[in-house]
Design an enzyme around this catalytic site. Structure first.
Site, mmCIF file in Angstrom:
data_model
loop_
_atom_site.group_PDB
_atom_site.id
_atom_site.type_symbol
_atom_site.label_atom_id
_atom_site.label_comp_id
_atom_site.label_asym_id
_atom_site.label_seq_id
_atom_site.Cartn_x
_atom_site.Cartn_y
_atom_site.Cartn_z
ATOM 1 C CD GLU A 104 -37.198 -34.077 43.848
ATOM 2 O OE1 GLU A 104 -37.060 -34.436 45.022
ATOM 3 O OE2 GLU A 104 -37.886 -34.707 43.028
ATOM 4 C CD GLU B 289 -35.775 -37.555 40.019
ATOM 5 O OE1 GLU B 289 -36.521 -38.047 40.897
ATOM 6 O OE2 GLU B 289 -34.724 -36.948 40.275
HETATM 7 C C1 BG6 Z 1 -36.767 -37.614 43.920
HETATM 8 C C2 BG6 Z 1 -35.276 -37.530 43.920
HETATM 9 O O1 BG6 Z 1 -37.202 -36.952 45.069
HETATM 10 O O2 BG6 Z 1 -37.376 -38.843 44.001
HETATM 11 C C3 BG6 Z 1 -34.544 -38.818 43.672
HETATM 12 O O3 BG6 Z 1 -34.818 -36.524 43.070
HETATM 13 C C4 BG6 Z 1 -35.295 -39.957 44.322
HETATM 14 O O4 BG6 Z 1 -33.248 -38.675 44.138
HETATM 15 C C5 BG6 Z 1 -36.685 -40.028 43.710
HETATM 16 O O5 BG6 Z 1 -34.656 -41.170 44.293
HETATM 17 C C6 BG6 Z 1 -37.516 -41.178 44.238
HETATM 18 O O6 BG6 Z 1 -37.593 -41.071 45.631
HETATM 19 P P1 BG6 Z 1 -37.209 -42.257 46.605
HETATM 20 O O7 BG6 Z 1 -37.290 -41.669 47.963
HETATM 21 O O8 BG6 Z 1 -38.199 -43.320 46.352
HETATM 22 O O9 BG6 Z 1 -35.825 -42.654 46.236
#
Ligand code: BG6
Length: 469
Positions: free
Chosen positions: A165, A369
């Site tokens: 990211e 993700e």
């Molecule tokens: C992504 C990241 O932006 O989203 C992760 O790569 C992150 O590191 C995930 O945990 C979910 O976001 P958040 O802010 O809910 O942890």
């Protein structure tokens, strides 16, 4: 598209799950690990820090045994740069090499494919003190770090992700905790940093191809299809603006070796074009990724934002877009529901995003993700009924399958997260895992692992190669 001919998931589909080092490992100062920018960042009051996290550093064997029980074919994790080079460069920390060697070997002993992110937000603090990504020396430090990773782990790791990211570090660094608080002219400096990260990524891609000819490597931005709020031409323009600034800038460079033109004209208008040195563009053009990895949580909807409008600049967080006068203004999509944390839920947007990526880049795609952050409840008898998570994932997997039927070359799906971990800025209570970790925001309790309902569900999804959802 009535989807009469729905295709199956490919036979070797990488059903996986993801984590990142600083969010899951803990052991923040053990075995020679140096400080990262995350270790010194200030987080909102009431949220846990990352010092212990899920204690995966000490419990990785137990965790991997659970991943194997769930049937994971792949596990996407990141290597903490500061475990390998405590100061970002210089002397190697052998204990860091040992830890990841053990982790990789443990995964392979269960036939779980390691998918390694080289850098997931946790820049060594020693480099930050010398200007971080604003300093071109950080490009060399990353190249050196990459060489070390390929040398020690390249015999066993076949899938590499360069930078997690990069786009969110540029757009939402203050929420994530990666933004250097000492920057005098943040926007200008950020786009210079962005240029340097592109160079670091290109060098790592070339090095990987040189040192590990059988491995594959790609970028890993956060991609969200951008909808216009209406069919008003100005709204469409706003959607194009934001899509270029948020998405395409970060993929046109690695794939085509050039700056996205709309993003470049935005930087010109904002007075933040980076300084490009002689030879930079040649390096950028020379590196060709083998696939595109991307994180998908939701889509974004934007409307026109005239330069007279007084919207704040785009802070928000990874999925919450505020706006920038003259370019776009984030608006709520009335057709979508939201998570408990205000992120819109859009499974069909997942298919749309997959199609768009396929059409633009014609490369294999790997989802690194996708998931639902929620307040899970541990019930009597060690039960967590996270039906909402199952529903979220089911709907996204259905759409992934439809995208495959549309002709998208999707090679794997790694939801966030394999196990509960600390959210980037919303603490431990915002849980994503298939495996519950018994701790609270500040009370570490016994950190024991408990399988959630979604664990058993995903196990069956994998066992049936996505036929039974
Ligand atoms: C992504 C990241 O932006 O989203 C992760 O790569 C992150 O590191 C995930 O945990 C979910 O976001 P958040 O802010 O809910 O942890």
């Amino acid at each position: 598209m009535n989807q009469i001919n729905i295709k199956s998931f490919p036979r070797n589909f990488l059903w996986g799950a993801s984590t990142s080092a600083y969010q899951v490992e803990g052991a923040w100062n053990e075995d020679g690990k140096g400080l990262s920018v995350i270790d010194v960042a200030k987080y909102p009051e009431g949220t846990s820090d990352f010092k212990v996290a899920s204690d995966h550093y000490h419990r990785y064997k137990e965790d991997i045994a659970l991943f194997a029980e769930m049937g994971l074919k792949a596990y996407r994790f990141s290597i903490a740069w500061t475990r390998i080079y405590p100061n970002g460069t210089g002397e190697i920390n052998q204990k860091g090499i040992d830890f990841y060697n053990n982790l990789i070997n443990e995964l392979l002993s269960y036939n779980i494919e390691p998918i390694v992110t080289m850098y997931h937000f946790d820049l060594p603090y020693a480099l930050q003190q010398k200007g971080g990504w604003s300093n071109r020396e950080t490009i060399d430090a990353f190249e050196n770090y990459a060489r070390t990773l390929f040398k020690y782990f390249g015999d066993r790791v076949k899938y590499w992700l360069t930078i997690n990211e990069q786009n969110m570090m540029i757009l939402h660094g203050s929420a994530i905790g990666t933004l250097d608080p000492n920057m005098k002219n943040p926007q200008k400096e950020l786009y210079q940093q962005n240029h340097h990260m592109f160079l670091a990524q290109a060098k790592a891609i070339n090095l990987c191809h040189e040192m590990c000819p059988n491995a594959r490597i790609g970028p890993a931005p956060n991609i969200a299809y951008v909808y216009p709020a209406s069919s008003k031409p100005e709204d469409i323009l706003a959607a194009q603006n934001f899509s270029s600034i948020r998405n395409w800038l970060y993929l046109d460079m690695p794939v085509f070796g050039r700056y996205n033109s709309v993003a470049w004209s935005y930087m010109e208008e904002e007075g933040c074009t980076p300084t490009i040195q002689e030879g930079d563009m040649e390096i950028l053009e020379s590196a060709k990724p083998d696939f595109i990895a991307f994180n998908y949580y939701s889509t974004v909807t934007v409307a026109e934002n005239s330069s007279n409008d007084s919207a704040e600049n785009s802070i928000g967080d990874q999925q919450i877009t505020i706006g920038e006068p003259g370019f776009y203004r984030g608006v709520a999509n009335p057709h979508l529901e939201k998570t408990q944390f205000g992120w819109e839920i859009d499974p069909v947007g997942f298919r749309i995003t997959l199609r768009e990526l396929n059409d633009r880049y014609h490369l294999p795609l790997l989802v690194t993700e996708n998931g639902l952050g929620a307040y899970d409840k541990l019930e009597e008898g060690d039960v967590i009924n996270d039906d909402y998570r199952i529903e979220f994932l089911r709907k996204h997997i259905e759409q992934a399958r439809l995208a495959i039927s549309d002709g998208v070359n999707l090679i794997g799906y790694c939801p966030w997260s394999a196990i509960d971990l600390v959210s980037t800025h919303q603490g431990f209570s915002k849980r994503y895992g298939f495996i519950y970790v018994n701790r609270d925001e500040f009370d570490l309790k016994d950190l024991r692992r408990i399988k959630k309902k979604s664990f058993y569900w995903y196990k069956n999804v994998i066992a049936t190669n996505g036929e039974k959802l």
